[in-house]
Design a protein around this motif. Structure first.
Motif, PDB file in Angstrom:
ATOM      1  N   VAL A  41       0.855  -1.190   0.000  1.00  0.00           N
ATOM      2  CA  VAL A  41       0.000   0.000   0.000  1.00  0.00           C
ATOM      3  C   VAL A  41       0.887   1.234   0.000  1.00  0.00           C
ATOM      4  O   VAL A  41       1.605   1.495   0.949  1.00  0.00           O
ATOM      5  CB  VAL A  41      -0.926   0.019   1.224  1.00  0.00           C
ATOM      6  CG1 VAL A  41      -1.852   1.210   1.153  1.00  0.00           C
ATOM      7  CG2 VAL A  41      -1.724  -1.245   1.287  1.00  0.00           C
ATOM      8  N   LEU A  42       0.843   1.977  -1.103  1.00  0.00           N
ATOM      9  CA  LEU A  42       1.842   3.026  -1.297  1.00  0.00           C
ATOM     10  C   LEU A  42       1.277   4.432  -1.207  1.00  0.00           C
ATOM     11  O   LEU A  42       2.023   5.397  -1.214  1.00  0.00           O
ATOM     12  CB  LEU A  42       2.498   2.855  -2.659  1.00  0.00           C
ATOM     13  CG  LEU A  42       3.443   1.671  -2.758  1.00  0.00           C
ATOM     14  CD1 LEU A  42       3.779   1.388  -4.194  1.00  0.00           C
ATOM     15  CD2 LEU A  42       4.712   1.958  -1.999  1.00  0.00           C
ATOM     16  N   GLY A  43      -0.034   4.570  -1.156  1.00  0.00           N
ATOM     17  CA  GLY A  43      -0.591   5.923  -1.119  1.00  0.00           C
ATOM     18  C   GLY A  43      -0.868   6.448  -2.508  1.00  0.00           C
ATOM     19  O   GLY A  43      -0.409   5.898  -3.498  1.00  0.00           O
ATOM     20  N   VAL A  44      -1.615   7.543  -2.560  1.00  0.00           N
ATOM     21  CA  VAL A  44      -2.131   7.997  -3.848  1.00  0.00           C
ATOM     22  C   VAL A  44      -1.117   8.775  -4.678  1.00  0.00           C
ATOM     23  O   VAL A  44      -1.423   9.179  -5.789  1.00  0.00           O
ATOM     24  CB  VAL A  44      -3.380   8.865  -3.666  1.00  0.00           C
ATOM     25  CG1 VAL A  44      -4.525   8.055  -3.150  1.00  0.00           C
ATOM     26  CG2 VAL A  44      -3.099  10.032  -2.769  1.00  0.00           C
ATOM     27  N   ALA A  66      -2.653   1.806  -4.568  1.00  0.00           N
ATOM     28  CA  ALA A  66      -2.598   3.241  -4.261  1.00  0.00           C
ATOM     29  C   ALA A  66      -3.626   3.628  -3.210  1.00  0.00           C
ATOM     30  O   ALA A  66      -3.394   4.527  -2.417  1.00  0.00           O
ATOM     31  CB  ALA A  66      -2.819   4.054  -5.520  1.00  0.00           C
ATOM     32  N   THR A  67      -4.761   2.983  -3.192  1.00  0.00           N
ATOM     33  CA  THR A  67      -5.805   3.402  -2.248  1.00  0.00           C
ATOM     34  C   THR A  67      -5.778   2.553  -0.985  1.00  0.00           C
ATOM     35  O   THR A  67      -4.952   2.785  -0.125  1.00  0.00           O
ATOM     36  CB  THR A  67      -7.184   3.343  -2.912  1.00  0.00           C
ATOM     37  OG1 THR A  67      -7.340   2.075  -3.515  1.00  0.00           O
ATOM     38  CG2 THR A  67      -7.304   4.417  -3.961  1.00  0.00           C
ATOM     39  N   SER A  68      -6.666   1.592  -0.875  1.00  0.00           N
ATOM     40  CA  SER A  68      -6.670   0.802   0.342  1.00  0.00           C
ATOM     41  C   SER A  68      -6.732  -0.679  -0.023  1.00  0.00           C
ATOM     42  O   SER A  68      -7.137  -1.024  -1.129  1.00  0.00           O
ATOM     43  CB  SER A  68      -7.862   1.182   1.216  1.00  0.00           C
ATOM     44  OG  SER A  68      -9.038   0.807   0.563  1.00  0.00           O
ATOM     45  N   PRO A  69      -6.330  -1.533   0.905  1.00  0.00           N
ATOM     46  CA  PRO A  69      -6.271  -2.969   0.590  1.00  0.00           C
ATOM     47  C   PRO A  69      -7.616  -3.553   0.174  1.00  0.00           C
ATOM     48  O   PRO A  69      -7.656  -4.604  -0.457  1.00  0.00           O
ATOM     49  CB  PRO A  69      -5.810  -3.610   1.894  1.00  0.00           C
ATOM     50  CG  PRO A  69      -5.296  -2.530   2.728  1.00  0.00           C
ATOM     51  CD  PRO A  69      -5.832  -1.245   2.240  1.00  0.00           C
TER      52      PRO A  69
END
Lengths: 721, 427
Positions: free
Chosen positions: A104-107, A257-260
């Motif tokens: 999970v890397l963020g937007v 990019a968002t959530s799992p």
């Protein structure tokens, strides 16, 4: 160019060979159109050195920040592959699942590339040679995805060994020969590959912790942008992969990019039950930015600085628009380039020694430029008249003064950042963060104006004056820690002073016990009086008195000491945190053109198109086009006239009316007599010109054809005159 | 049990092995084998059963077969190649021309068959046969009559989780034999799961564990694969007290007391597959911030998109104009709008409406920069918005908001925007 051809047609003129040879170097690009050309080469070198240093620093920083998550990912892959080979019961039970890491890397998608790059490099180095990464945009269909995966995996094996290279070439040749690429091809390739390496001499490949790991290295496939993939394609691919998992130790890494929860949204149970997913969360981008700012901006190491406005622009692009640290650094690079390109005095924007040398080599023109600087003018005005004359006329004297100023500027920076950090440690723990939670906010306020005149600063100071003892001591201790490593005499002595204060605070404990009874006395006596019988007036009086005494009450030794400490801090702030504009020659180091940065990084194509259409003078600079506000001259380009006329219409535009209006305006431009017959008539040329401008407007996206009404077009923008 | 699997045509010992590999499928396996004995049948197994794959393990015993997954065969060419490859070797497969047709396949098959005639029946097993629906129209009917076409002793077995009725070609075809594999019962699941016991524990111990496990999960999940996953995941926790020496292996009650709360917790994450045992506790930490961090304007764009999706366009005036007059909800409530917009799901909206709402929702003045527009497309790639109409930007693109109310509430809370006040449904 002319041709000898008789017929009409298009002719291709290839550029002559001479012109081709002259490829421009970076330097010549920089020098081209540069202000103050004589020093441009030095500036180019300075700029490049500085940028190289910033770049390498950021790369190191990035690696550091990613280390934790990358390490845990590497551990995960190692663990998975070793568990496969000598599996215990639990891993045997789950042998049919494909190990998957959800990252999970963020937007801030633009930043991900760098992470994936270092990830695949690390994997390649320490775990497995078989790493392939795919992006969504290149895998529209299952076939393409399969093809990309095969290509990437088989190409990555090109190694130091020549034989292997041939081998891969052969396989890839075979791959191209055969029409279909499927996972079984990869499987066969993998088996031959592993057989080969296991029979080969040990130690031929890079050293690895366990030898048996090398014999069955996992095949890692990285999906860079998981959300953008077509779910159907992904599901099918996973289904296929799970058929081969027994023969091929596959492993997935999903970049999310968002959530799992997107995994569940994209993959049904039947597919997700083929995976064994482990989550990894990367550092949030705001933390990332905070570290970058801490290391790149809030340090005297780099002579190049941004002023408040530019900083604000870069930060707002980050916070409001993209969350991308990479773009922030790009913005910094742009500012750096622009500064060295447009400011001739930036020769002085370098290390102290170099700068002092460069001062001596300044030409007369450069010195004149210094005399023109606002900060320098202000400085001159403060001097005595003789000194003023000297500064204006005597070049050598000016050089000497400049050296002093450069030194002064350096000292200012050396003291500014430690004190800024101290103030931040003190205020960041306060309730409601009057001076901002992040140090960058405090930095911005300090850059803008005198921070101590700020209301927030005063309220922060008030809050600090109510701080409990242990908190105050703790934050003062931290301040000392910040100040100690600074190599500056001023800061050293400040640290010593603070330590003395701290020692006094610690002594208090013993002193307080002796003092205590007398303090109590003074408070309790009026209360005793109160207990006597009194009338209302008396009561009021005593209460008022009590209030007075409490206000003017003798301060406890701790309070005295606290005030002393805070006054000391206040004096530090006042002497060191003045904004850079107050420093003479700050123009040398500070880049201030926020408009340029904004124009380049946060472009507004639509506003510029509208500006071009509504006031063509802005771009064409033709005197004929100059008009008053809001009107368009009738000699303006056709498209401008058509645009202006279309603004007056509603959502649907009658093409014929538009044409009539257009013809009238254009006729006036032709200078026809308004009373003559042909005035405002539509002739062929006008018609053609009109059609062309309408189609141009359509191309620009202002109108589109519509089927709602015949002979009408629809407007795509709203508003008008 | 094995009595059912006796069949004259096959080796006794091999049958025994098959029976071991296929617990609780004795009836079906027996039937299948007997059908295979008769040479000229095609069998379609339309099964809603769970363990299809195990079934074709029975074939490699002694039978000449080609197993093909229809997912993998993106083109018919791949399918033909697979079949020829496993029947006649790669020489035959390379004879296929580029983009072969069905007749090419039949031609080569016949040619090869005459060179190497079959000693026994050849089988083609096709997994996920329902995908054949989407391939060429003539493929499925042809496969069903393959024996006649190639004139060989060949049987096609189609495996599918969908009933045959759902993918019977509408042009009509040769009806296959249907063989239904029923779901496993609880007892059967118990029996199957108990088979893969941990080597260092006794069979009874493991089977009692499975019993407890099924007791908790059976109501929620009957997928054998998922149950097996759960069994592997939780077993270490189950034997913890035994390993510590606190409880004896036989004391099932105490073991149950120990594992039950743990399993209850695991119940919430059935099917999620979102962690391996290491992350068991970390999972809770992560789930706490499943929210997505977005840039400031992206948040507002998303909020605007949500409002545009769930408010009727007529009501925009009331929400976003300062002097909207006295419009009450009752006044402009149309009959069909009485149902909640949230029940109907998001509606598409054009780009200009999104931007108009966006500009009135954001406090500060925002320049219409390129990055505002690119943020909209990034929201689409992040699947927070979906583009409804085609890609043409000129043709007034339409979007839908794809996030839930909870999500948008969380987002608007971070920017101090009270979204509920702006939603028509909550007026």
């Amino acid at each position: 160019m002319s041709t000898s051809s008789v017929s009409k047609g298009c002719f291709v003129f290839k550029p002559s060979a001479k012109k081709k040879k002259m490829s421009l170097s970076l330097e010549s690009y920089f020098i081209d159109g540069c202000e103050g050309a004589e020093s441009s080469e030095t500036r180019f070198k300075l700029c490049q050195n500085l940028w190289d240093k910033i770049k390498s620093d950021t790369e190191v920083l990035q690696d550091e920040l990613n280390r934790k998550i990358l390490d845990s990912l590497l551990d995960f892959t190692r663990k998975c592959s070793s568990a496969r080979q000598h599996g215990d019961w639990a891993s045997q039970m789950r042998a049919s699942e494909i190990p998957t890491a959800a990252l999970v890397l963020g937007v801030n998608v633009p930043d991900h590339d760098m992470t994936f790059q270092s990830l695949s490099e690390l994997l390649h180095q320490s775990v497995t040679p078989h790493v392939g990464s795919v992006e969504a945009k290149e895998c529209g269909a299952l076939k393409h995805l399969m093809k990309r995966v095969l290509e990437r995996l088989m190409d990555t094996v090109v190694d130091d060994d020549e034989e292997e290279e041939e081998e891969t070439e052969q396989t890839s040749a075979q791959l191209h020969q055969s029409v279909h690429c499927s996972l079984s091809a990869l499987c066969d390739w993998y088996i031959t590959k592993t057989k080969k390496s296991s029979s080969g001499t040990p130690g031929k490949k890079r050293s690895s912790p366990a030898k048996d790991e090398q014999q069955q290295p996992p095949v890692v496939i990285i999906f860079k942008d998981f959300e953008a993939f077509n779910p159907r394609v992904l599901q099918d691919f996973i289904l296929i992969c799970s058929r081969y998992i027994e023969r091929l130790p596959l492993m997935f890494i999903f970049g999310i990019a968002t959530s799992p929860s997107t995994i569940q949204r994209m993959l049904p149970h039947s597919v997700s039950s083929l995976l064994c997913i482990e989550l990894f969360q990367s550092l949030s981008c705001t933390q990332h930015l905070a570290t970058v700012i801490d290391q790149l901006i809030l340090t005297p190491r780099f002579p190049f600085k941004l002023n408040a406005k530019v900083m604000q622009v870069l930060l707002s692009i980050f916070l409001y628009h993209d969350f991308s640290v990479r773009n922030f650094i790009k913005g910094l690079q742009l500012a750096l380039l622009e500064h060295f390109h447009s400011q001739p005095l930036s020769v002085l924007c370098c290390k102290k020694k170099e700068a002092l040398l460069n001062v001596m080599q300044l030409s007369h023109r450069d010195l004149e430029r210094i005399r023109q600087l606002p900060s320098f003018k202000r400085y001159v005005e403060k001097q005595e008249s003789q000194e003023q004359v000297n500064l204006i006329t005597d070049d050598d004297h000016l050089k000497e003064t400049c050296r002093k100023m450069i030194k002064g500027l350096r000292k200012y920076h050396k003291n500014y950042y430690p004190i800024l950090r101290c103030l931040h440690t003190l205020t960041s723990a306060l309730p409601r963060y009057p001076l901002g939670k992040q140090i960058r906010e405090l930095h911005l306020t300090c850059l803008e104006k005198n921070v101590w005149e700020n209301e927030d600063y005063q309220s922060a100071m008030k809050l600090l004056k109510m701080l409990a003892k242990d908190e105050l001591i703790a934050s003062l201790c931290r301040c000392v820690e910040i100040l100690k490593p600074v190599k500056s005499k001023k800061m050293k002595s400040t640290a010593v002073q603070l330590e003395e204060l701290l020692a006094k605070f610690k002594q208090l404990d013993t002193v307080v016990t002796e003092m205590a009874p007398s303090v109590e006395d003074s408070i309790t006596s009026p209360i005793k009086n109160l207990q006597k019988k009194t009338d209302l007036f008396q009561l009021q009086k005593t209460l008022l008195e009590m209030n007075e005494t409490r206000r003017s009450k003798k301060l406890s030794p701790f309070e005295i000491l606290r005030n002393e400490a805070l006054e000391f801090i206040d004096s530090l702030v006042k002497s060191h945190l003045s904004p850079p504009e107050s420093q003479t020659l700050h123009e040398v180091c500070y880049y201030s053109s926020s408009a340029t940065v904004r124009r380049h990084l946060n472009a507004t194509p639509r506003t510029s198109i509208q500006a071009a259409l509504s006031s063509p003078y802005y771009y064409l600079q033709n005197e004929n086009l100059k008009t008053e506000d809001g009107t368009v001259s009738n000699t303006a380009p056709d498209i401008c006239i058509a645009y202006k006329l279309h603004l007056e219409c509603g959502r649907l535009i009658n093409l014929y009316d538009w044409l009539e209006a257009y013809a009238t305006v254009v006729s006036a431009a032709d200078g026809n007599d308004p009373d003559s017959d042909g005035y405002g008539k539509v002739d062929e040329v006008k018609h053609a010109r009109f059609i062309r401008s309408v189609s141009e407007l359509e191309f620009l996206g202002f109108i589109k054809s519509t089927k709602q009404k015949t002979d009408h077009v629809a407007r795509l923008t709203w508003g008008g005159c | 049990m094995t009595a059912l699997l006796q069949h004259p045509g096959y080796d006794e010992e091999k049958l025994q092995r098959v029976a071991e590999q296929l617990p609780c499928r004795e009836v079906q396996a027996g039937l299948l084998l007997s059908l295979m004995g008769e040479v000229d049948v095609k069998v379609c197994v339309a099964s809603t059963g769970i363990k299809l794959t195990v079934f074709h393990h029975s074939l490699p015993l002694q039978l000449h077969h080609a197993a093909v997954s229809c997912v993998e065969c993106v083109s018919v060419a791949l399918l033909f190649e697979r079949v020829l490859l496993s029947f006649f070797g790669c020489d035959a497969a390379s004879l296929l021309p580029r983009s072969p047709s069905l007749s090419d396949f039949v031609r080569i098959y016949r040619q090869q068959r005459s060179q190497s005639p079959a000693k026994q029946t050849r089988y083609i097993v096709m997994e996920k046969a329902e995908l054949l629906r989407d391939s060429d129209a003539n493929l499925l009917p042809a496969l069903l009559r393959l024996q006649e076409l190639v004139g060989d002793n060949v049987t096609v077995i189609l495996l599918s989780e969908i009933a045959w009725d759902k993918f019977r070609p509408n042009t009509g075809c040769f009806e296959p034999l249907l063989l239904h594999f029923p779901d496993y019962s609880k007892g059967e699941l118990q029996q199957i799961l108990s088979q893969d016991r941990h080597p260092s524990y006794s069979a009874e111990f493991y089977s009692s564990y499975i019993h407890i496990l099924l007791g908790v999960f059976y109501s929620a999940c009957r997928d054998l694969r998922e149950l097996r996953h759960l069994a592997a995941l939780n077993f270490s926790k189950f034997c913890e007290p035994v390993e510590e020496g606190k409880v004896k292996e036989t004391d099932t009650h105490k073991l149950w007391r120990n594992i039950e709360p743990h399993l209850k917790k695991a119940m919430q994450t059935v099917y999620l597959r979102e962690f391996s045992p290491v992350l068991w506790t970390e999972y809770q930490r992560l789930s706490a911030h499943t929210h997505v961090e977005l840039p400031f304007y992206s948040k507002f764009l998303l909020i605007a998109a949500y409002l545009a999706s769930y408010n009727p366009a007529r009501t925009d005036k009331r929400f976003f104009l300062k002097h909207h007059g006295k419009i009450r909800k009752t006044n402009f409530l149309k009959k069909n709008e009485k149902t909640s917009n949230h029940l109907l799901g998001p509606k598409p909206f054009p780009l200009d409406r999104l931007l108009a709402i966006f500009y009135s929702v954001v406090d500060s003045r925002v320049a219409p920069t390129a990055s505002i527009f690119s943020q909209i497309s990034s929201l689409v790639t992040l699947q927070l918005l979906t583009q409804v109409s085609h890609d043409d930007q000129l043709d007034a693109p339409k979007y839908k908001c794809a996030v839930s109310l909870d999500f948008i509430c969380a987002v608007s809370r971070t920017v101090n925007f009270d979204i509920v006040k702006y939603l028509y449904d909550f007026l």
